[in-house]
Structures are given as structure tokens and as C-alpha cells.
Design an enzyme around this catalytic site. Structure first.
Site, mmCIF file in Angstrom:
data_model
loop_
_atom_site.group_PDB
_atom_site.id
_atom_site.type_symbol
_atom_site.label_atom_id
_atom_site.label_comp_id
_atom_site.label_asym_id
_atom_site.label_seq_id
_atom_site.Cartn_x
_atom_site.Cartn_y
_atom_site.Cartn_z
ATOM 1 N N TYR A 1 -24.531 -60.258 -31.598
ATOM 2 C CA TYR A 1 -23.519 -60.999 -30.849
ATOM 3 C C TYR A 1 -22.127 -60.691 -31.396
ATOM 4 C CZ TYR A 1 -27.224 -63.867 -28.735
ATOM 5 O OH TYR A 1 -28.326 -64.315 -28.054
ATOM 6 N N SER B 1 -30.312 -69.061 -20.683
ATOM 7 C CA SER B 1 -29.688 -69.074 -19.353
ATOM 8 C C SER B 1 -30.226 -70.217 -18.490
ATOM 9 C CB SER B 1 -29.891 -67.739 -18.636
ATOM 10 O OG SER B 1 -29.036 -67.619 -17.515
ATOM 11 N N GLY C 1 -26.882 -68.139 -15.189
ATOM 12 C CA GLY C 1 -25.587 -67.485 -15.042
ATOM 13 C C GLY C 1 -24.573 -68.289 -14.256
ATOM 14 N N GLY D 1 -25.044 -74.456 -11.696
ATOM 15 C CA GLY D 1 -24.009 -75.358 -12.194
ATOM 16 C C GLY D 1 -23.014 -75.788 -11.136
#
Length: 330
Positions: free
Chosen positions: A53, A216, A220, A224
Site C-alpha cells: 500500500y 470493498s 467501489g 453507498g
């Protein structure tokens, strides 16, 4: 905050996992530290990251940000169940690419864990996760390397990420043959809109006593409130959720989802997280807030009780495949 055991272990973890993938690329160090402080204050004790990351030339940056947070003291490290991952090639941050700088050979596991410990400014990792299947390294070699690290006190548990069900079984059968604990957790893509993990991954995890950590959970951003937000001023209509909504069948599903939750006066993102918390075998989803408001929304989801009527309606909008072999045999 609510807590549960991680799979078959004695380890207690929060039902939300703080994901840190945005720390560095999208969220600066001060803001990342503030989010971690807020999460810890709210009772989230499970922090997930990976050595890669930061991405590209900045691989390892996210672990460094977590490390500087630990270095502030205040019992931060002692209160956190820390999980990181190994597999990806770290050459971008450690020098020119060279053989044995990626995947799950005993050599790379040894090298990678030392590098992660340095970046994280800690002497141990609680859950060391295999970020992907390594088709070229036998599990006997992997478990031998892990056993050495456990004996040295550098890691406590091992977990997997993105493993198919048969690999979970293969890994844990190999561990059992040598008297080792084996995998205790599996991170997989799982949410209302992507339920294929229900076919084999989640049943395998349950059978072998692994806690399942969905990544997830909002797919993505699709779950939401993507359609509602697309009409807000300043929205660009780009990104993963916009691409998905270009598919008319997907858009119809998401519109039905948002309409249903409007009737109940509920927020789509919070319902998507709360739904995961009702599923068998799920320890807790990974949430990656970029703002305090997003963190607060995720915390509300833990307390949200979804009525059976609503759960039934969600299944009708996003029907799962069901377990194998029924999912594909008849």
C-alpha cells in the site's frame, strides 16, 4: 463498539476493521493519524494494511504512516490488532527488481516481514496475511517459514486474502499435517452486489474456523448511494461506480436498492455494512474512511438492526448464488 472472536482463535476483534489503503495515496499523514485516533477512540481495535500500500514508487508508505502513529505512544500499539500482507513485489520501494522479491517463498516471507516491522515501528505483527495465492510455492514451505516467525515472536497468526475455497482447505490441511494452527482469517471480495464468495469461500472458511473479513463492502461506492450522489452538484460522474451504472441492469438493481432504503429512511452505505454483519461467518468488513464523517457513518452501521422484511427485500434485489454445488449444478 461490538467485538467478536476472530474465527476459531481466542483473539477478540472489533466488528469493523479499519482499512488503510487510502493512507498515503489519498489521505495525508496528519489526516490518517487523526482517523486512526478517532477509530481507536470509537473502539475499533483491528487495523489492516499491506506492504504494497502506497503503490508504485511509494510502496510501503502506508505502513510507514501507521508506524509513525504507533511511535506517538499512548498505548496505541498495545490496543491494536495489526494485520498486514505479503506477496506483492516491493522492488519499487526497495531498489531494482530482482528474483525472490515477491510472492510466498520462504526467502521472500523472511525478507518482507523484516521490512514491514521496520516500517511499522513494531516488534511483531498480529496477523500476517498472504495477499494472493502463490501457485509455485508449496504450503509446506510457507508454513515452515511462518513457524519460524511465530517462534521468533515476529508474528502471531497467519491469514489469507483472495483465496478460493479449495486453497483454504489445501492450506489448512497442510498445516494440520505438521501440527500447525494454519489460516485463521480470509479477506475476500464480498458485498450485497458481489456474493460469489457464498458459493465456496465462505463455507470453506466456516468449516476450517477462519474469520471472514470482506473487502470493498460498498463495491467501489456502488452501494453507498451512487445514483443519488451522481445528481449532486460537483459530482464528475466518473470512477468505478459510474462505470458500473453504465450497465442498465446494474443501474436498475441499484435504483431499486436506493428506492427501498428511501422508504425505510436508511442510508445505503450503512445498510450495506449492516447487512454484512448479519451474514454467517463474517467477522467484520474493512472500512476505509477518508473523512471523519465517513467513519461516523460506518460506526452507525454496527448499531443498525435490519428487520427481516428488509433483509428479504435485499435478497430479492441482490440474489446470491447460493452454496455449491447447487449454485451451478442444478
Amino acid at each position: 463498539m461490538k467485538y467478536t472472536q476472530l474465527g476459531r482463535t481466542g483473539l477478540k476483534v472489533s466488528r469493523l476493521v479499519l482499512g488503510t489503503m487510502n493512507f498515503g495515496p489519498m489521505t495525508g499523514e496528519p489526516e490518517s493519524h487523526a482517523l486512526m485516533d478517532a477509530a481507536l477512540e470509537a473502539g475499533i481495535n483491528y487495523v489492516d494494511t499491506a506492504n504494497v500500500y502506497g503503490w508504485g514508487e511509494n510502496r510501503g508508505r502506508t505502513e510507514e504512516i501507521i508506524g509513525t502513529w504507533f511511535a506517538q505512544g499512548g498505548a496505541r500499539r498495545d490496543k491494536v490488532v495489526l494485520a498486514t500482507k505479503v506477496y506483492g513485489n516491493m522492488a519499487a520501494s526497495e531498489g531494482p527488481s530482482w528474483p525472490n522479491h515477491d510472492k510466498l517463498s520462504a526467502l521472500n516471507i523472511r525478507r518482507a516481514v523484516e521490512a514491514s516491522l521496520t516500517r511499522l515501528k513494531t516488534d511483531h505483527i498480529d496477523i500476517y496475511q498472504f495477499h494472493h495465492v502463490d501457485r509455485n510455492t508449496p504450503f509446506e514451505e510457507i508454513w515452515q517459514a511462518i513457524e519460524v516467525l511465530v517462534q521468533q515472536g515476529k508474528i502471531l497468526y497467519a491469514g489469507s486474502s483472495n483465496f478460493p475455497g479449495w486453497k483454504i482447505a489445501q492450506a489448512n490441511e497442510a498445516a494440520a499435517r505438521s501440527g500447525r494452527l494454519g489460516l485463521v482469517s480470509e479477506q475476500c471480495l464480498y458485498n450485497l452486489a458481489e456474493r460469489r464468495a457464498e458459493m465456496e469461500v465462505i463455507p470453506a472458511a466456516e468449516a476450517y474456523g477462519l474469520g471472514v473479513i470482506p473487502w470493498s463492502p460498498l463495491h467501489g461506492g456502488l452501494l453507498g448511494g451512487a445514483i443519488r450522489k451522481s445528481g449532486e452538484p460537483g459530482r464528475s460522474g466518473e470512477g468505478r461506480s459510474a462505470e458500473a451504472l453504465a450497465n442498465s441492469a446494474v443501474r436498475t438493481q441499484v435504483q431499486a436498492y436506493e428506492d427501498l432504503l428511501d422508504k425505510h429512511g436508511l442510508e445505503p452505505g450503512e445498510v450495506a455494512l449492516a447487512w454484512l454483519l448479519t451474514r454467517p461467518g463474517i467477522t467484520g468488513p474493512i472500512v476505509g474512511p477518508r473523512t471523519p464523517e465517513q467513519l461516523a457513518s460506518a460506526l452507525r452501521a454496527v448499531e443498525l438492526e435490519l428487520p427481516e422484511e428488509l433483509l428479504t427485500s435485499l435478497d430479492e434485489i441482490f440474489p446470491g448464488p447460493g452454496p455449491s454445488p447447487e449454485a451451478f449444478a442444478w
